[in-house]
Design an enzyme around this catalytic site. Structure first.
Site, PDB file in Angstrom:
ATOM      1  N   ASP A  65     -11.085   2.576   4.073  1.00 57.88           N
ATOM      2  CA  ASP A  65     -11.441   1.147   3.787  1.00 57.88           C
ATOM      3  C   ASP A  65     -12.890   1.073   4.000  1.00 57.88           C
ATOM      4  OD1 ASP A  65      -9.305  -0.248   3.655  1.00 57.88           O
ATOM      5  OD2 ASP A  65      -8.772  -0.394   5.670  1.00 57.88           O
TER       6      ASP A  65
ATOM      7  N   GLN B 231      -4.623  -1.576   9.776  1.00 50.86           N
ATOM      8  CA  GLN B 231      -4.556  -3.113   9.059  1.00 50.86           C
ATOM      9  C   GLN B 231      -5.066  -4.124   9.981  1.00 50.86           C
ATOM     10  OE1 GLN B 231      -3.189  -3.397   5.811  1.00 50.86           O
ATOM     11  NE2 GLN B 231      -4.013  -5.474   6.050  1.00 50.86           N
TER      12      GLN B 231
ATOM     13  N   LYS C 202       0.867  -0.967   0.016  1.00 53.97           N
ATOM     14  CA  LYS C 202      -0.049  -0.064   0.071  1.00 53.97           C
ATOM     15  C   LYS C 202       0.860   1.172   0.066  1.00 53.97           C
ATOM     16  CE  LYS C 202      -3.755  -2.483   2.139  1.00 53.97           C
ATOM     17  NZ  LYS C 202      -4.431  -2.774   3.486  1.00 53.97           N
TER      18      LYS C 202
END
Ligand code: NAP
Length: 295
Positions: free
Chosen positions: A120, A97, A53
């Protein structure tokens, strides 16, 4: 006829190049997009995802900020960091994460995230916006990647019957919500199948587009797909292969070799949906940063 092999690597690279131009224009106007990456513990898969990422961010010109915490971090400590990021003006969006260590509630961390920075699209407010077709929130990265991949491959979803196998909160359900909306790039008829569905093959055979988001190799076989269907394979599964460099290779949920000859188009694994997920994360980051652009 040979199927169209939908190339996610090329599509994601093209999108990153377009975003790089946009970022340069934003920087010229004094807006420096920034994304935060929070990693708790030393899970190698999570570390690898965060590395990928951040690499994509760097390519596009988005500044990535690292927050690496030990696995002993308490929920309170992580909530404190989330609160700091919520209020940090250089951070347009951030991801924590997953998975988190067991002693930390993922729901609590998601709920504490400012929905405006929830790139997200895990926060219930953004999930709700997705359901009611409010485009002001974010779209979840993998389902959004599927939609954009189909669009860029010239595959119209409007009026098509899309059969999704898998109903997870990160892929199956949000994808159905995206595709069913009454707007361009959507307006499909959507069916979701799962382990409670009777006679899945009779349903997938009705699909103009079949999406596999299951997490089990070879679950979608040639007899489950009609001639000329479009097949999108979201699955990423490790199968042992002593001849492969790492002792395993990655495969999807679709029996690619036998399904592909029946299809008009199909996504491979790897190199299909996978690269799109990160590209869409950056797209969400840019969307958040654009809110800072001078009017
Ligand atoms: P998940 O949370 O495990 O959900 C899997 C879904 O598939 C569940 O709804 C399950 O049904 C259903 N299912 C399992 N076996 C089935 C069967 N035999 N017949 C019908 N339905 C079945 O998985 P996920 O997070 O959605 O991920 C799915 C796959 O996509 C995984 O391989 C994952 O690695 C991959 N993935 C890829 C990306 C990417 O960027 N490319 C991103 C996310 C996920 P029940 O609900 O009834 O249990």
């Amino acid at each position: 006829m040979e199927p169209l092999i939908i190339n996610g690597n090329e599509t994601a690279a093209a999108i990153r190049a377009e975003m790089a131009k946009e970022v340069a224009e934003m920087k010229a106007k004094g807006v420096e997009p920034g994304l935060g990456f929070v990693l708790v513990g030393d899970n190698p898969a999570s570390q690898a995802y965060v590395r990928m990422k951040k690499k994509a961010c760097a390519e596009v010109g988005i500044t990535g900020y690292d927050y690496e915490l030990p696995k002993e971090t308490t929920q309170e400590e992580l909530l404190k960091l989330v609160d700091e990021l919520n209020h940090d003006p250089k951070i347009d969006g951030f991801i924590v994460q997953l998975p988190l260590p067991k002693h930390i509630s993922e729901e609590a961390i998601i709920a504490a995230t400012d929905p405006k920075k929830d790139v997200d699209c895990f926060h219930p407010i953004n999930v709700g916006k997705l359901c009611i077709g409010d485009t002001d929130g974010f779209f979840p990265c993998t389902p959004y990647g599927v939609v954009v991949l189909l669009q860029r491959a010239g595959i119209e979803v409007k009026g098509k019957h899309v059969v999704i196998v898998g109903r997870s909160n990160i892929v199956g359900k949000p994808l159905a919500n995206l595709l069913v909306q009454k707007r361009d790039g959507a307006n499909a008829t959507v069916t979701i199948c799962h382990t409670g569905t009777k006679d899945i093959p009779s349903i997938t055979r009705q699909g103009d587009i079949v999406v596999a988001a299951i997490g089990r190799p070879n679950t979608i076989t040639a007899d489950m797909v009609k001639e000329g269907a479009v097949v999108v394979d979201v699955g990423v599964n490790r199968v042992e292969d002593p001849s492969a460099k790492r002792g395993y290779r990655l495969v999807g949920d679709v029996d690619y070799e036998n399904v592909a000859p029946k299809c008009s188009a199909i996504t491979p694994v790897p190199g299909g949906v996978g690269p799109m997920t990160i590209a869409m994360l950056l797209m969400n980051g840019l969307k958040a940063a654009k809110r800072r652009m001078p009017k």
